[in-house]
Design a protein around this motif. Structure first.
Motif, PDB file in Angstrom:
ATOM      1  N   HIS A   1      60.174  -2.294   4.266  1.00  0.00           N
ATOM      2  CA  HIS A   1      59.471  -1.936   5.506  1.00  0.00           C
ATOM      3  C   HIS A   1      57.960  -1.946   5.292  1.00  0.00           C
ATOM      4  CE1 HIS A   1      57.748   0.581   8.657  1.00  0.00           C
ATOM      5  NE2 HIS A   1      58.811   0.297   9.382  1.00  0.00           N
ATOM      6  N   GLN A   2      57.516  -1.339   4.207  1.00  0.00           N
ATOM      7  CA  GLN A   2      56.086  -1.305   3.933  1.00  0.00           C
ATOM      8  C   GLN A   2      55.533  -2.718   3.721  1.00  0.00           C
ATOM      9  OE1 GLN A   2      54.408   1.554   1.252  1.00  0.00           O
ATOM     10  NE2 GLN A   2      56.190   2.881   1.388  1.00  0.00           N
TER      11      GLN A   2
ATOM     12  N   THR B   1      55.239  -4.468   7.065  1.00  0.00           N
ATOM     13  CA  THR B   1      54.118  -3.965   7.853  1.00  0.00           C
ATOM     14  C   THR B   1      52.795  -4.522   7.348  1.00  0.00           C
ATOM     15  OG1 THR B   1      55.344  -1.927   8.301  1.00  0.00           O
ATOM     16  CG2 THR B   1      52.973  -1.883   8.669  1.00  0.00           C
TER      17      THR B   1
ATOM     18  N   PHE C   1      61.262  -7.504   7.204  1.00  0.00           N
ATOM     19  CA  PHE C   1      61.937  -6.646   8.181  1.00  0.00           C
ATOM     20  C   PHE C   1      63.425  -6.984   8.280  1.00  0.00           C
ATOM     21  CE2 PHE C   1      57.637  -5.982  10.321  1.00  0.00           C
ATOM     22  CZ  PHE C   1      57.516  -4.695   9.836  1.00  0.00           C
TER      23      PHE C   1
ATOM     24  N   PHE D   1      65.014  -5.336   5.426  1.00  0.00           N
ATOM     25  CA  PHE D   1      65.098  -3.901   5.699  1.00  0.00           C
ATOM     26  C   PHE D   1      66.314  -3.596   6.563  1.00  0.00           C
ATOM     27  CE2 PHE D   1      64.325  -0.426   8.676  1.00  0.00           C
ATOM     28  CZ  PHE D   1      64.054   0.623   7.822  1.00  0.00           C
TER      29      PHE D   1
ATOM     30  N   HIS E   1      66.166   3.863  13.201  1.00  0.00           N
ATOM     31  CA  HIS E   1      65.184   2.850  12.853  1.00  0.00           C
ATOM     32  C   HIS E   1      65.626   1.436  13.214  1.00  0.00           C
ATOM     33  CE1 HIS E   1      63.494   6.221  10.839  1.00  0.00           C
ATOM     34  NE2 HIS E   1      64.320   6.188   9.825  1.00  0.00           N
TER      35      HIS E   1
ATOM     36  N   ILE F   1      62.946  -1.606  14.489  1.00  0.00           N
ATOM     37  CA  ILE F   1      62.639  -2.723  13.605  1.00  0.00           C
ATOM     38  C   ILE F   1      63.155  -4.028  14.191  1.00  0.00           C
ATOM     39  CG2 ILE F   1      62.848  -3.619  11.262  1.00  0.00           C
ATOM     40  CD1 ILE F   1      61.143  -1.061  11.649  1.00  0.00           C
TER      41      ILE F   1
ATOM     42  N   ASP G   1      56.030   5.674  14.211  1.00  0.00           N
ATOM     43  CA  ASP G   1      57.114   5.194  13.365  1.00  0.00           C
ATOM     44  C   ASP G   1      57.184   6.040  12.106  1.00  0.00           C
ATOM     45  OD1 ASP G   1      58.985   3.830  11.969  1.00  0.00           O
ATOM     46  OD2 ASP G   1      57.857   1.967  11.772  1.00  0.00           O
TER      47      ASP G   1
ATOM     48  N   THR H   1      59.544   5.708   9.775  1.00  0.00           N
ATOM     49  CA  THR H   1      60.484   5.093   8.855  1.00  0.00           C
ATOM     50  C   THR H   1      60.110   5.349   7.401  1.00  0.00           C
ATOM     51  OG1 THR H   1      60.855   3.347  10.468  1.00  0.00           O
ATOM     52  CG2 THR H   1      61.587   2.921   8.224  1.00  0.00           C
TER      53      THR H   1
END
Length: 339
Positions: free
Chosen positions: A239-240, A243, A258, A261, A270, A274, A301, A303
């Protein structure tokens, strides 16, 4: 060998290590490979030789411990041997003056400068202990990585940042309160054992957080991708990475992150959010303009942890404490969360 070839060789070693192909490799050795990605000009074999020197010196120090005939060394004897060798003879200490220097989390730099973060210094203790047959475990203590040494039914906690001093309950409580507030109390989860993977992720997270604080998103993304080599099953890391790739306009890479994820995280809280982000990225890649007729969901968010966590400002002027004592000042804190 060119820098590119050397880089690919290191990445392949890390992938093999993560797949369990080097069961005898220590976290310190893996950390040196990670460090070499930022120091391609460095000769990594020289650092392995320096690790061997530390191990040989510790082996001699353990053999020289004064115990009754045929009795194994006591845990405090072993603690003192570690103190005499790593911070003593070899001079490794916590960097209190420049705590946030990114070099404090790069093990090659740490070995050159003899200064580092708690988790980076702990790697040296753990490596030497493992090679000398000592029973030592990393402890994922909040904000300040510690070590547990055991022998003959006894155990002590050591602080690698402060010359390997032994910490008692009062000092541990002080450390915790400095990080979590005055109302915090010691709980069993604060003594959670750290796996090699946990240690490496905690080390890399320190580098990533410092890159984010300086605004270097590209480098922070590169560090996250290294973390994903070590821990490809951590959804928070995907996720990080997604982003950050999106913020860098790397839409195809963001979408891939994503989608990974979504494969790993099945929490319905989530999933929809996403999926919406992934759909927006597909449209952006295809050149389709967003539909502005609908109201955007501005709900924060949650998450993963924030990209720019509040910087802890605990007392950073801790004085060095004589080795072998159990007095600890309140040190600055490392950034423990790997994802």
């Amino acid at each position: 060998m060119t820098d590119t070839e050397r880089h690919e060789t290191v990445l392949q070693w890390l992938k093999s290590y993560a797949a369990g192909e080097y069961p005898d490799a220590t976290a310190a050795e893996a950390a040196l490979y990670l460090a070499s990605l930022d120091r391609p000009e460095g000769d990594i074999t020289a650092y392995f030789a320096r690790l061997d020197d530390i191990c040989e010196d510790l082996q001699r120090a353990v053999a020289d411990t004064h115990t009754p005939a045929d009795a194994p060394p006591r845990v405090m004897d072993l603690a003192i041997a570690l103190q005499n060798v790593i911070p003593g003879y070899h001079g490794f200490q916590g960097d209190e003056e420049n705590y946030d220097d990114p070099e404090n989390a790069n093990l090659m730099c740490v070995m050159d400068r003899k200064r580092g973060l708690p988790v980076a210094l702990a790697l040296l203790y753990l490596h030497a202990a493992a090679r000398c047959g000592l029973e030592m475990t990393g402890i994922d203590f909040p904000g300040h990585f510690l070590l547990r040494l055991e022998a003959n039914g006894e155990r002590v906690l050591l602080d690698p940042f402060h010359n390997g001093i032994v910490l008692g309950a009062a000092e541990l409580r002080e450390l915790l309160k400095a990080f979590q507030g005055l109302d915090a109390e010691l709980q069993p989860e604060h003594y959670r054992e750290a796996t090699d993977r946990t240690i490496l992720l905690r080390l890399q997270n320190n580098i990533k957080v410092r890159a984010l604080r300086s605004g270097d998103l590209a480098y922070a993304t590169a560090v996250l991708e290294r973390c994903l080599i070590i821990a490809p099953d951590e959804p928070g890391l995907w996720h990080q990475a997604g982003t950050l790739h999106a913020r860098l306009n790397n839409d195809e890479k963001a979408l891939a992150c994503f989608e990974q994820f979504l494969k790993l995280n099945h929490d319905p809280r989530h999933q929809q959010r996403i999926k919406t982000l992934a759909a927006e990225l597909r449209d952006r890649i295809a050149g389709i303009s967003p539909d502005t007729s609908e109201t955007a969901d501005d709900k924060p968010d949650d998450t993963v942890i924030p990209f720019h966590p509040a910087k802890n400002t605990g007392a950073s002027g801790a004085e060095n404490t004589p080795r072998g004592t159990s007095s600890a000042a309140s040190p600055p804190h490392d950034d423990p969360s790997p994802a």
